[in-house]
Design a protein around this motif. Structure first.
Motif, PDB file in Angstrom:
ATOM      1  N   PHE A 156       6.095  10.756 -18.224  1.00  0.00           N
ATOM      2  CA  PHE A 156       5.473   9.347 -18.542  1.00  0.00           C
ATOM      3  C   PHE A 156       6.780   8.768 -19.299  1.00  0.00           C
ATOM      4  CE2 PHE A 156       3.799   6.327 -21.248  1.00  0.00           C
ATOM      5  CZ  PHE A 156       3.506   5.173 -20.598  1.00  0.00           C
ATOM      6  N   ALA A 157       7.198   9.320 -20.608  1.00  0.00           N
ATOM      7  CA  ALA A 157       8.296   8.816 -21.383  1.00  0.00           C
ATOM      8  C   ALA A 157       9.654   8.653 -20.470  1.00  0.00           C
ATOM      9  CB  ALA A 157       8.538   9.749 -22.480  1.00  0.00           C
ATOM     10  N   ILE A 158       9.985   9.695 -19.806  1.00  0.00           N
ATOM     11  CA  ILE A 158      11.317   9.553 -18.978  1.00  0.00           C
ATOM     12  C   ILE A 158      11.091   8.304 -18.165  1.00  0.00           C
ATOM     13  CG2 ILE A 158      12.459  10.812 -17.138  1.00  0.00           C
ATOM     14  CD1 ILE A 158      11.899  13.414 -18.597  1.00  0.00           C
ATOM     15  N   TRP A 159      10.119   8.043 -17.091  1.00  0.00           N
ATOM     16  CA  TRP A 159       9.740   6.957 -16.469  1.00  0.00           C
ATOM     17  C   TRP A 159       9.910   5.629 -17.008  1.00  0.00           C
ATOM     18  CZ3 TRP A 159       9.885   6.147 -11.568  1.00  0.00           C
ATOM     19  CH2 TRP A 159       9.700   7.239 -10.732  1.00  0.00           C
ATOM     20  N   LEU A 160       9.311   5.651 -18.325  1.00  0.00           N
ATOM     21  CA  LEU A 160       9.357   4.368 -19.018  1.00  0.00           C
ATOM     22  C   LEU A 160      10.703   4.170 -19.572  1.00  0.00           C
ATOM     23  CD1 LEU A 160       7.509   2.170 -20.051  1.00  0.00           C
ATOM     24  CD2 LEU A 160       7.133   3.738 -22.214  1.00  0.00           C
ATOM     25  N   THR A 176      15.736   0.758 -18.975  1.00  0.00           N
ATOM     26  CA  THR A 176      17.157   0.970 -18.978  1.00  0.00           C
ATOM     27  C   THR A 176      17.631  -0.070 -17.705  1.00  0.00           C
ATOM     28  OG1 THR A 176      16.974   3.276 -19.844  1.00  0.00           O
ATOM     29  CG2 THR A 176      18.985   2.705 -18.527  1.00  0.00           C
ATOM     30  N   ILE A 177      16.821   0.356 -16.676  1.00  0.00           N
ATOM     31  CA  ILE A 177      17.081  -0.532 -15.414  1.00  0.00           C
ATOM     32  C   ILE A 177      16.917  -2.011 -15.750  1.00  0.00           C
ATOM     33  CG2 ILE A 177      16.300  -1.043 -13.085  1.00  0.00           C
ATOM     34  CD1 ILE A 177      15.832   1.892 -12.818  1.00  0.00           C
ATOM     35  N   TYR A 178      15.730  -2.586 -16.341  1.00  0.00           N
ATOM     36  CA  TYR A 178      15.406  -3.871 -16.816  1.00  0.00           C
ATOM     37  C   TYR A 178      16.363  -4.465 -17.249  1.00  0.00           C
ATOM     38  CZ  TYR A 178      12.942  -7.595 -19.062  1.00  0.00           C
ATOM     39  OH  TYR A 178      12.791  -8.945 -19.415  1.00  0.00           O
ATOM     40  N   TYR A 179      16.807  -3.610 -18.773  1.00  0.00           N
ATOM     41  CA  TYR A 179      18.061  -4.288 -19.557  1.00  0.00           C
ATOM     42  C   TYR A 179      19.439  -4.283 -18.840  1.00  0.00           C
ATOM     43  CZ  TYR A 179      14.750  -4.700 -23.297  1.00  0.00           C
ATOM     44  OH  TYR A 179      13.697  -5.141 -23.768  1.00  0.00           O
ATOM     45  N   ALA A 180      19.611  -3.342 -17.885  1.00  0.00           N
ATOM     46  CA  ALA A 180      20.988  -3.365 -17.629  1.00  0.00           C
ATOM     47  C   ALA A 180      20.922  -4.504 -16.228  1.00  0.00           C
ATOM     48  CB  ALA A 180      21.139  -2.092 -16.565  1.00  0.00           C
ATOM     49  N   ALA A 181      19.760  -4.783 -15.783  1.00  0.00           N
ATOM     50  CA  ALA A 181      19.675  -6.098 -14.804  1.00  0.00           C
ATOM     51  C   ALA A 181      19.863  -7.108 -15.625  1.00  0.00           C
ATOM     52  CB  ALA A 181      18.331  -6.113 -14.046  1.00  0.00           C
ATOM     53  N   LEU A 182      19.204  -7.387 -16.784  1.00  0.00           N
ATOM     54  CA  LEU A 182      19.730  -8.479 -17.629  1.00  0.00           C
ATOM     55  C   LEU A 182      21.141  -8.771 -18.016  1.00  0.00           C
ATOM     56  CD1 LEU A 182      16.462  -8.688 -19.928  1.00  0.00           C
ATOM     57  CD2 LEU A 182      16.866 -10.056 -17.750  1.00  0.00           C
ATOM     58  N   ILE A 183      21.747  -7.861 -18.521  1.00  0.00           N
ATOM     59  CA  ILE A 183      22.717  -7.923 -18.703  1.00  0.00           C
ATOM     60  C   ILE A 183      23.954  -8.061 -17.527  1.00  0.00           C
ATOM     61  CG2 ILE A 183      24.979  -6.399 -19.507  1.00  0.00           C
ATOM     62  CD1 ILE A 183      22.936  -4.901 -21.291  1.00  0.00           C
TER      63      ILE A 183
END
Length: 94
Positions: free
Chosen positions: A6-10, A15-22
């Motif tokens: 669960f922690a790895i998925w989260l 990571t994907i969310y913030y990379a997309a924002l950047i």
């Protein structure tokens, strides 16, 4: 599903969310690099000097009994306390 999975998925989702924002911010700034697209706010205030009341008190000739000589070190502070030059309200161990 275990807590580690669960922690790895989260962590992966964040990571994907913030990379997309950047990446989105990077694309937006690359597109609008012209000088006319940049907006800059400026504020201009007409400030008139005001005579402070401290200057008026010192100019009137009233002198304070308190003399300011600058900062003192901790050792000098304890010496002043021993000589009763400074007023302290709690006991101080020398």
């Amino acid at each position: 599903m275990t807590w580690i999975k669960f922690a790895i998925w989260l962590l992966g989702i964040y990571t994907i969310y913030y990379a997309a924002l950047i990446f989105w911010d990077y694309l937006r700034t690359k597109r609008g690099d012209t000088e006319s697209d940049k907006h800059e706010l400026t504020f201009v205030e007409d400030i008139l000097p005001v005579k402070s009341p401290i200057d008026e008190v010192s100019a009137s000739g009233k002198e304070s009994a308190v003399a300011f000589s600058g900062g003192v070190s901790l050792k000098q502070l304890f010496n002043l306390a021993r000589e009763e030059s400074v007023e302290y309200i709690k006991s101080v161990s020398f």
